[in-house]
Design a protein around this motif. Structure first.
Motif, PDB file in Angstrom:
ATOM      1  N   THR A  60       0.845  -1.191   0.000  1.00  0.00           N
ATOM      2  CA  THR A  60       0.000   0.000   0.000  1.00  0.00           C
ATOM      3  C   THR A  60       0.876   1.234   0.000  1.00  0.00           C
ATOM      4  O   THR A  60       2.040   1.203   0.407  1.00  0.00           O
ATOM      5  N   THR A  61       0.313   2.314  -0.467  1.00  0.00           N
ATOM      6  CA  THR A  61       0.995   3.598  -0.449  1.00  0.00           C
ATOM      7  C   THR A  61       0.006   4.652   0.011  1.00  0.00           C
ATOM      8  O   THR A  61      -1.205   4.514  -0.192  1.00  0.00           O
ATOM      9  N   ARG A  62       0.494   5.691   0.643  1.00  0.00           N
ATOM     10  CA  ARG A  62      -0.367   6.762   1.139  1.00  0.00           C
ATOM     11  C   ARG A  62      -0.567   7.784   0.031  1.00  0.00           C
ATOM     12  O   ARG A  62       0.384   8.217  -0.618  1.00  0.00           O
ATOM     13  N   VAL A  63      -1.797   8.184  -0.164  1.00  0.00           N
ATOM     14  CA  VAL A  63      -2.129   9.224  -1.134  1.00  0.00           C
ATOM     15  C   VAL A  63      -2.520  10.456  -0.332  1.00  0.00           C
ATOM     16  O   VAL A  63      -3.417  10.400   0.517  1.00  0.00           O
ATOM     17  N   ARG A  64      -1.859  11.563  -0.572  1.00  0.00           N
ATOM     18  CA  ARG A  64      -2.174  12.799   0.139  1.00  0.00           C
ATOM     19  C   ARG A  64      -3.481  13.388  -0.374  1.00  0.00           C
ATOM     20  O   ARG A  64      -3.864  13.175  -1.517  1.00  0.00           O
ATOM     21  N   GLY A 124     -12.136  20.777  -9.288  1.00  0.00           N
ATOM     22  CA  GLY A 124     -12.304  21.540  -8.057  1.00  0.00           C
ATOM     23  C   GLY A 124     -12.734  20.723  -6.853  1.00  0.00           C
ATOM     24  O   GLY A 124     -12.770  21.252  -5.742  1.00  0.00           O
ATOM     25  N   SER A 125     -13.073  19.460  -7.025  1.00  0.00           N
ATOM     26  CA  SER A 125     -13.483  18.646  -5.879  1.00  0.00           C
ATOM     27  C   SER A 125     -12.246  18.196  -5.099  1.00  0.00           C
ATOM     28  O   SER A 125     -11.176  18.028  -5.657  1.00  0.00           O
ATOM     29  N   TYR A 126     -12.427  18.013  -3.777  1.00  0.00           N
ATOM     30  CA  TYR A 126     -11.319  17.628  -2.911  1.00  0.00           C
ATOM     31  C   TYR A 126     -11.354  16.129  -2.663  1.00  0.00           C
ATOM     32  O   TYR A 126     -12.412  15.553  -2.390  1.00  0.00           O
ATOM     33  N   VAL A 127     -10.201  15.482  -2.738  1.00  0.00           N
ATOM     34  CA  VAL A 127     -10.061  14.059  -2.443  1.00  0.00           C
ATOM     35  C   VAL A 127      -9.322  13.941  -1.120  1.00  0.00           C
ATOM     36  O   VAL A 127      -8.221  14.465  -0.973  1.00  0.00           O
ATOM     37  N   ARG A 128      -9.947  13.266  -0.133  1.00  0.00           N
ATOM     38  CA  ARG A 128      -9.319  13.105   1.175  1.00  0.00           C
ATOM     39  C   ARG A 128      -8.118  12.178   1.089  1.00  0.00           C
ATOM     40  O   ARG A 128      -8.025  11.330   0.201  1.00  0.00           O
ATOM     41  N   ALA A 129      -7.207  12.324   2.029  1.00  0.00           N
ATOM     42  CA  ALA A 129      -6.041  11.437   2.107  1.00  0.00           C
ATOM     43  C   ALA A 129      -6.511  10.013   2.364  1.00  0.00           C
ATOM     44  O   ALA A 129      -7.476   9.787   3.097  1.00  0.00           O
ATOM     45  N   HIS A 130      -5.842   9.044   1.741  1.00  0.00           N
ATOM     46  CA  HIS A 130      -6.216   7.643   1.901  1.00  0.00           C
ATOM     47  C   HIS A 130      -5.027   6.761   1.536  1.00  0.00           C
ATOM     48  O   HIS A 130      -3.997   7.246   1.086  1.00  0.00           O
ATOM     49  N   HIS A 131      -5.181   5.455   1.734  1.00  0.00           N
ATOM     50  CA  HIS A 131      -4.164   4.486   1.343  1.00  0.00           C
ATOM     51  C   HIS A 131      -4.661   3.744   0.116  1.00  0.00           C
ATOM     52  O   HIS A 131      -5.851   3.425   0.015  1.00  0.00           O
ATOM     53  N   ARG A 132      -3.758   3.477  -0.795  1.00  0.00           N
ATOM     54  CA  ARG A 132      -4.109   2.805  -2.044  1.00  0.00           C
ATOM     55  C   ARG A 132      -3.267   1.547  -2.167  1.00  0.00           C
ATOM     56  O   ARG A 132      -2.078   1.544  -1.849  1.00  0.00           O
TER      57      ARG A 132
END
Length: 78
Positions: A7-11, A18-26
């Motif tokens: 897995t890797t962390r996505v900031r 313009g939409s915001y994507v929350r931080a998550h693991h992929r």
């Protein structure tokens, strides 16, 4: 042999719309892990090819010496 799942962390980031994507693991699958791990070798090969073609950029460059003007502008004292 079980497949290893990395897995890797996505900031958190904003998309182009313009939409915001929350931080998550992929999860990274096996082909992506191999591609990411092999990119260092590709960079070395590209640098070697550039160096062989003369684009290495590490050598000294020669700057031509300034030359005297070809003529004096009209109306100025000589």
């Amino acid at each position: 042999m079980p497949e290893t799942v990395r897995t890797t962390r996505v900031r958190g980031h904003y998309r182009a719309n313009g939409s915001y994507v929350r931080a998550h693991h992929r999860q990274i699958g096996a082909p992506a892990v191999v591609a990411a791990g092999g990119s260092g070798l590709l960079a070395v090969v590209v640098l070697l090819i550039l160096a062989a073609l003369g684009g290495g950029g590490g050598g000294a460059t020669q700057v031509p010496a300034p030359s005297a003007p070809a003529s004096v502008a009209p109306g100025l004292p000589q």
